[in-house]
Enzyme design. Sequence first.
Site, PDB file in Angstrom:
ATOM      1  N   GLY A  38       0.830  -1.208   0.000  1.00  0.00           N
ATOM      2  CA  GLY A  38       0.000   0.000   0.000  1.00  0.00           C
ATOM      3  C   GLY A  38       0.853   1.242   0.000  1.00  0.00           C
ATOM      4  O   GLY A  38       2.047   1.183  -0.271  1.00  0.00           O
ATOM      5  N   ASN A  39       0.248   2.381   0.276  1.00  0.00           N
ATOM      6  CA  ASN A  39       1.014   3.621   0.399  1.00  0.00           C
ATOM      7  C   ASN A  39       0.361   4.518   1.446  1.00  0.00           C
ATOM      8  O   ASN A  39      -0.677   4.179   1.996  1.00  0.00           O
ATOM      9  CB  ASN A  39       1.140   4.317  -0.959  1.00  0.00           C
ATOM     10  CG  ASN A  39      -0.220   4.693  -1.510  1.00  0.00           C
ATOM     11  OD1 ASN A  39      -0.919   5.520  -0.940  1.00  0.00           O
ATOM     12  ND2 ASN A  39      -0.606   4.067  -2.625  1.00  0.00           N
ATOM     13  N   ARG A  40       0.989   5.666   1.716  1.00  0.00           N
ATOM     14  CA  ARG A  40       0.575   6.483   2.860  1.00  0.00           C
ATOM     15  C   ARG A  40      -0.541   7.484   2.537  1.00  0.00           C
ATOM     16  O   ARG A  40      -0.827   8.365   3.338  1.00  0.00           O
ATOM     17  CB  ARG A  40       1.778   7.277   3.392  1.00  0.00           C
ATOM     18  CG  ARG A  40       2.852   6.415   3.997  1.00  0.00           C
ATOM     19  CD  ARG A  40       3.924   7.307   4.624  1.00  0.00           C
ATOM     20  NE  ARG A  40       5.198   6.631   4.649  1.00  0.00           N
ATOM     21  CZ  ARG A  40       5.514   5.693   5.519  1.00  0.00           C
ATOM     22  NH1 ARG A  40       4.661   5.324   6.436  1.00  0.00           N
ATOM     23  NH2 ARG A  40       6.700   5.117   5.456  1.00  0.00           N
ATOM     24  N   ALA A  66      -4.061   7.632  -5.042  1.00  0.00           N
ATOM     25  CA  ALA A  66      -2.670   7.186  -5.189  1.00  0.00           C
ATOM     26  C   ALA A  66      -2.726   5.691  -5.472  1.00  0.00           C
ATOM     27  O   ALA A  66      -2.677   4.873  -4.550  1.00  0.00           O
ATOM     28  CB  ALA A  66      -1.900   7.480  -3.915  1.00  0.00           C
TER      29      ALA A  66
END
Length: 402
Positions: free
Chosen positions: A210-212, A279
């Site tokens: 995943g990402n932030r 994102a």
Amino acid sequence: MLRGKNILLGITGGIAAYKTTFLVRLLIKAGAQVKVVMTQSASSFVSRLTLSTLSKNPVLMDFVNQEDGSLSWNNHVELGLWADLMIIAPATANTLSKMANGTCDNLLMAVYLSAKCPVYFAPAMDLDMYRHPSTKASFDKLESFGNTMIPAETGELASGLHGEGRMAEPETIVQFLIKDLTKDLPLSGKKILITAGPTHEAIDPVRFLGNRSSGTMGFELAKRAADLGGKVVLVSGPTNLTIDEGVTIDLIRITSAQEMYDACHKHFKDTDVAVLAAAVADYRPKHVAVEKLKKKDGDLQIELERNPDILFSLGEQKEHQFLVGFALETENELENAKGKLKRKNLDAIVLNSLKDAGAGFGKNTNKISFIDKNLEIKTFGLKTKPEVASDIWEEIIARIHA
Ligand code: C5P
């Protein structure tokens, strides 16, 4: 649309008055403050206590209150000024005639005559009364004053007859108000598609890539679009964010890029403006383990494959839609953003640079440049994300209405 609005509900003496309990509930649920003024005869059909409990405000009926042994004055002028809009429901033939002629013989009529806000009335009566020329004359006169009629519906009437005269259902009244209040807004009648948040790409049943991204920018864009009258579909990856009660946004929660792709394509054809602020993970594990991966000696390699580029694919299918992408760049920002604008067939791109302090992931502020397809560039200062959302919509609206 009704969030934060002060609504004055005038109830008059018809059997449909019992339905106003549901109407008050719906208005409160939509985020409005409600005060009820009722006539003496309305109180035979619906209880003051029920309405004051639901509206969380005292229900007013007379000019003078005689509670707790003291007298107080219900100021009709103040009530009229407090209201952002007034609804008279049910509006009986008697009250409609008084409104049309300025007959001020009760508190409700004094409030009506004092109100400076838009006034809506929802007639309710038997079919012959509804059709009578004098009732029609009241409707015409009230509309000539700028009041808006919420037409009665056809169906079974309290008299046992069947025909026109049933008060519009509470849900219909609320929908009518929302439609009427949004009709002049810049995104009224437009379908808006927004993506937000990260995507999670499964490695095994318990792990993901995943990402932030927090999803804040996309959620703010969606809320602002709804405030501007748009019919918003928000496709969001996993976030803790929610939509406030009373805000009409169709929120589709997805997990992976593929699910986001599918949801976007399902809605794109009749979309007017799409803003892709998510994102999206560029890669996903090629094989998702069915069981939780076990720890072993040595390193672990996970083979990744490309996710579909949602924005690119929408750019390929674009017909009438205005398509906006985001670019989060660390180097050669402007050139890279312009390249993406062309390659993905966009109408505009919002550039935020990770080099700008306060901009990007996990922050409440952002600093953007808006670049359109003619390569006209507008750069904004550091602002809160709600303010940035507002700026972005201003730029888009200027171009879709040009
Ligand atoms: O090419 P890049 O990933 O930098 O482009 C960013 C823009 O493309 C964003 O608007 C993002 O939402 C969108 N995007 C997408 N699908 C992907 C990757 C990015 O829609 N797989």
